[in-house]
Each structure stands twice: as C-alpha cells, then as structure tokens.
Design a protein around this motif. Structure first.
Motif, PDB file in Angstrom:
ATOM      1  N   THR A   1       0.835  -1.206   0.000  1.00 55.55           N
ATOM      2  CA  THR A   1       0.000   0.000   0.000  1.00 55.55           C
ATOM      3  C   THR A   1       0.865   1.248   0.000  1.00 55.55           C
ATOM      4  OG1 THR A   1      -1.734  -1.192   1.190  1.00 55.55           O
ATOM      5  CG2 THR A   1      -1.847   1.209   1.210  1.00 55.55           C
ATOM      6  N   GLU A   2       1.930   1.254   0.795  1.00 56.46           N
ATOM      7  CA  GLU A   2       2.814   2.408   0.863  1.00 56.46           C
ATOM      8  C   GLU A   2       3.498   2.674  -0.472  1.00 56.46           C
ATOM      9  OE1 GLU A   2       3.377   4.668   3.214  1.00 56.46           O
ATOM     10  OE2 GLU A   2       1.768   3.770   4.381  1.00 56.46           O
ATOM     11  N   ALA A   3       3.811   1.615  -1.209  1.00 55.78           N
ATOM     12  CA  ALA A   3       4.546   1.762  -2.466  1.00 55.78           C
ATOM     13  C   ALA A   3       3.653   2.153  -3.638  1.00 55.78           C
ATOM     14  CB  ALA A   3       5.279   0.468  -2.796  1.00 55.78           C
ATOM     15  N   ALA A   4       2.343   2.000  -3.488  1.00 51.49           N
ATOM     16  CA  ALA A   4       1.430   2.275  -4.599  1.00 51.49           C
ATOM     17  C   ALA A   4       1.343   3.769  -4.883  1.00 51.49           C
ATOM     18  CB  ALA A   4       0.045   1.727  -4.284  1.00 51.49           C
ATOM     19  N   ASP A   5       1.271   4.114  -6.157  1.00 59.25           N
ATOM     20  CA  ASP A   5       1.124   5.518  -6.540  1.00 59.25           C
ATOM     21  C   ASP A   5      -0.266   6.046  -6.202  1.00 59.25           C
ATOM     22  OD1 ASP A   5       3.725   5.727  -7.591  1.00 59.25           O
ATOM     23  OD2 ASP A   5       3.074   4.854  -9.485  1.00 59.25           O
ATOM     24  N   THR A   6      -1.280   5.210  -6.394  1.00 58.61           N
ATOM     25  CA  THR A   6      -2.662   5.612  -6.133  1.00 58.61           C
ATOM     26  C   THR A   6      -3.377   4.481  -5.420  1.00 58.61           C
ATOM     27  OG1 THR A   6      -2.659   6.915  -8.175  1.00 58.61           O
ATOM     28  CG2 THR A   6      -4.795   6.505  -7.162  1.00 58.61           C
ATOM     29  N   VAL A   7      -4.078   4.820  -4.350  1.00 58.35           N
ATOM     30  CA  VAL A   7      -4.794   3.835  -3.541  1.00 58.35           C
ATOM     31  C   VAL A   7      -6.258   4.257  -3.442  1.00 58.35           C
ATOM     32  CG1 VAL A   7      -4.918   2.681  -1.292  1.00 58.35           C
ATOM     33  CG2 VAL A   7      -2.695   3.392  -2.215  1.00 58.35           C
ATOM     34  N   ALA A   8      -7.163   3.298  -3.601  1.00 57.29           N
ATOM     35  CA  ALA A   8      -8.595   3.577  -3.505  1.00 57.29           C
ATOM     36  C   ALA A   8      -9.214   2.702  -2.427  1.00 57.29           C
ATOM     37  CB  ALA A   8      -9.287   3.323  -4.845  1.00 57.29           C
ATOM     38  N   PRO A   9     -10.240   3.201  -1.734  1.00 54.21           N
ATOM     39  CA  PRO A   9     -10.857   2.414  -0.661  1.00 54.21           C
ATOM     40  C   PRO A   9     -11.761   1.301  -1.152  1.00 54.21           C
ATOM     41  CG  PRO A   9     -11.987   4.499  -0.899  1.00 54.21           C
ATOM     42  CD  PRO A   9     -10.808   4.560  -1.813  1.00 54.21           C
ATOM     43  N   ASP A  10     -12.198   1.371  -2.410  1.00 54.05           N
ATOM     44  CA  ASP A  10     -13.071   0.335  -2.960  1.00 54.05           C
ATOM     45  C   ASP A  10     -12.937   0.350  -4.477  1.00 54.05           C
ATOM     46  OD1 ASP A  10     -15.131   2.235  -4.132  1.00 54.05           O
ATOM     47  OD2 ASP A  10     -15.326   2.747  -2.014  1.00 54.05           O
ATOM     48  N   LEU A  11     -13.535  -0.657  -5.104  1.00 56.18           N
ATOM     49  CA  LEU A  11     -13.336  -0.840  -6.544  1.00 56.18           C
ATOM     50  C   LEU A  11     -14.021   0.251  -7.368  1.00 56.18           C
ATOM     51  CD1 LEU A  11     -11.786  -2.848  -8.233  1.00 56.18           C
ATOM     52  CD2 LEU A  11     -13.886  -4.179  -8.504  1.00 56.18           C
ATOM     53  N   LEU A  12     -15.177   0.706  -6.926  1.00 55.98           N
ATOM     54  CA  LEU A  12     -15.862   1.757  -7.678  1.00 55.98           C
ATOM     55  C   LEU A  12     -15.041   3.045  -7.663  1.00 55.98           C
ATOM     56  CD1 LEU A  12     -18.206   2.858  -9.287  1.00 55.98           C
ATOM     57  CD2 LEU A  12     -19.440   3.232  -7.141  1.00 55.98           C
ATOM     58  N   THR A  13     -14.502   3.406  -6.514  1.00 52.34           N
ATOM     59  CA  THR A  13     -13.635   4.587  -6.456  1.00 52.34           C
ATOM     60  C   THR A  13     -12.413   4.393  -7.345  1.00 52.34           C
ATOM     61  OG1 THR A  13     -14.358   5.039  -4.200  1.00 52.34           O
ATOM     62  CG2 THR A  13     -12.340   6.114  -4.941  1.00 52.34           C
ATOM     63  N   ALA A  14     -11.859   3.187  -7.356  1.00 55.12           N
ATOM     64  CA  ALA A  14     -10.705   2.905  -8.219  1.00 55.12           C
ATOM     65  C   ALA A  14     -11.052   3.117  -9.679  1.00 55.12           C
ATOM     66  CB  ALA A  14     -10.221   1.473  -7.994  1.00 55.12           C
ATOM     67  N   ALA A  15     -12.233   2.672 -10.091  1.00 59.56           N
ATOM     68  CA  ALA A  15     -12.651   2.860 -11.477  1.00 59.56           C
ATOM     69  C   ALA A  15     -12.789   4.340 -11.806  1.00 59.56           C
ATOM     70  CB  ALA A  15     -13.966   2.130 -11.730  1.00 59.56           C
ATOM     71  N   ARG A  16     -13.336   5.100 -10.877  1.00 57.36           N
ATOM     72  CA  ARG A  16     -13.483   6.543 -11.109  1.00 57.36           C
ATOM     73  C   ARG A  16     -12.126   7.226 -11.191  1.00 57.36           C
ATOM     74  NH1 ARG A  16     -18.402   7.107  -6.695  1.00 57.36           N
ATOM     75  NH2 ARG A  16     -20.118   6.622  -8.144  1.00 57.36           N
ATOM     76  N   LEU A  17     -11.190   6.782 -10.372  1.00 56.46           N
ATOM     77  CA  LEU A  17      -9.836   7.329 -10.446  1.00 56.46           C
ATOM     78  C   LEU A  17      -9.173   6.973 -11.769  1.00 56.46           C
ATOM     79  CD1 LEU A  17      -8.563   6.567  -6.835  1.00 56.46           C
ATOM     80  CD2 LEU A  17      -9.127   8.800  -7.793  1.00 56.46           C
ATOM     81  N   ALA A  18      -9.384   5.746 -12.211  1.00 54.13           N
ATOM     82  CA  ALA A  18      -8.824   5.330 -13.495  1.00 54.13           C
ATOM     83  C   ALA A  18      -9.369   6.183 -14.625  1.00 54.13           C
ATOM     84  CB  ALA A  18      -9.133   3.857 -13.746  1.00 54.13           C
ATOM     85  N   LEU A  19     -10.651   6.459 -14.596  1.00 50.87           N
ATOM     86  CA  LEU A  19     -11.261   7.281 -15.640  1.00 50.87           C
ATOM     87  C   LEU A  19     -10.810   8.729 -15.546  1.00 50.87           C
ATOM     88  CD1 LEU A  19     -14.896   5.856 -15.578  1.00 50.87           C
ATOM     89  CD2 LEU A  19     -13.162   5.511 -17.359  1.00 50.87           C
ATOM     90  N   ALA A  20     -10.561   9.201 -14.320  1.00 54.56           N
ATOM     91  CA  ALA A  20     -10.134  10.586 -14.146  1.00 54.56           C
ATOM     92  C   ALA A  20      -8.758  10.807 -14.740  1.00 54.56           C
ATOM     93  CB  ALA A  20     -10.139  10.954 -12.663  1.00 54.56           C
ATOM     94  N   CYS A  21      -7.914   9.818 -14.638  1.00 59.15           N
ATOM     95  CA  CYS A  21      -6.581   9.869 -15.233  1.00 59.15           C
ATOM     96  C   CYS A  21      -5.865  11.127 -14.789  1.00 59.15           C
ATOM     97  CB  CYS A  21      -6.700   9.768 -16.755  1.00 59.15           C
ATOM     98  SG  CYS A  21      -5.420   8.820 -17.550  1.00 59.15           S
TER      99      CYS A  21
END
Length: 206
Positions: A175-195
């Motif tokens: 988790t510490e090494a990740a560039d972007t962390v999301a609390p759930d999969l839907l938020t992750a998808a929104r972050l991916a789309l936000a780019c």
C-alpha cells in the motif's frame, strides 16, 4: 487431472470490441486483476459455482464501460502449472465472470508458475503488454486495477498507471509503495477514468 500443454506466453481470450472510445484524458483501456479484485479470492478455483463478485465490482465495471473505455482482465493462474487447473476450467470461470459482469474486451492469463521464468506472470509486464497489443492501444494509456503489489509492479513495468484497492491480504508495504490507492473498486474505477483530471473524492495519492 489431465494437464494441457502450456504455451510460453499468456493465454488470450478475446471479447467484443467497444463501439466507441472516450476522448480527452480518459485511459484507452482499464485492466482489472481477477482474484481479490473483481471476484473473491478462492485459491486455484476452477469451479464457476464458487465465483462471487467483490463489493462494487459490478458498478465499477459498468462505470468504465459507460465512459466508452474498454475493460480487460489480467490474471495470474499458477494452478495450471501446478496441475491443479486446466485451460477449460480457467475458461469456465472466465465465462461465469462474464455472465455476472458482461463481456470483457480481452483476457490475458498467465498459466505459469513463479519459477518458470516467463515474461507474463505479474509482477512482470507481459500480461499488460499482451492485452494492450491485442486491443491496439499503448500501455502508457492503460490503467491497471488490482489488490496487491504485483499488480502495481506489472503496471509500472509496462509503463501503465496503477490503482491499488487494498484487501486484508494486501501488505502494508504494498500500500505504501502504490502511486494511487482507492478504498473500494468503484472509487478505483473513477480514479482510473479521471486519469490526469482533478482528483476524485476518496482518492489517496502517494
């Protein structure tokens, strides 16, 4: 169990190509890890009846599709190399996932073990590169969503972006090494789309 000959590269399963693509800063493809990300992690699962979606998986995949961005899957399946799974079982689980989530544009599956020296097993970049090549997109325009450090390392090695969705099996250092962390999969998808757009609520950037 009868084992199938294992190819030196990843197994690729093609799906329908999307009819439209998002414009602007959206990614060219979002690639999801399978076990622990889209579906609950059942070790070496070859039984479609045991497939269970993770929370917000359906909403996450739907959000990416609604934006006109193709979705794919990149998955290590070392149970094949161990003689615990056949290609037919891997494909049966794939079909069940698509029954629940709809068709994916591409699946890239590594059937090798950790000691086989292949180029596709995550954290190596081969699955991401193969999926992008199949879809005719640049890896640097792709986003990988997964639950462990190997997913993020594979994305980074391929030149893609990564979004980590930690689970109880995710190590703190991953988790510490990740560039972007999301609390759930839907938020992750929104972050991916936000780019490269403004951060989405709930985002954690490192």
């Amino acid at each position: 169990m009868t084992t199938d000959p294992i190819s030196p590269g990843p197994w690729l399963f093609d799906g329908p190509r999307p009819s439209r693509r998002a414009a602007g800063s959206a990614p060219s493809v979002v690639l999801f890890d399978r076990d622990g990300t889209l579906v609950e992690d059942v070790p070496y699962n070859g039984d479609p009846a045991r497939v269970r979606l993770t929370p917000t998986a359906r909403e996450a995949v739907a959000a990416v599709r609604a934006a006109g961005v193709p979705v794919g899957v990149v998955s290590n399946q070392s149970g094949v190399a161990r003689g615990l799974l056949t290609r037919g079982q891997v494909d049966a689980v794939r079909r069940r996932v698509e029954e629940l989530l709809g068709p994916f544009a591409v699946w890239a599956v590594c059937p090798h073990g950790s000691d086989d020296g292949c180029a596709c097993r995550k954290p190596r970049p081969g699955l991401v590169l193969a999926a992008c090549e199949r879809l005719g997109v640049r890896p640097e325009d792709a986003v990988v969503i997964g639950d462990i450090g190997a997913d993020m390392d594979a994305a980074r090695a391929a030149g893609a972006s990564g979004v980590l969705v930690p689970t109880p099996v995710t190590r703190a250092e991953e988790t510490e090494a990740a560039d972007t962390v999301a609390p759930d999969l839907l938020t992750a998808a929104r972050l991916a789309l936000a780019c490269s757009r403004a951060p989405v609520a709930g985002e954690v950037r490192r």
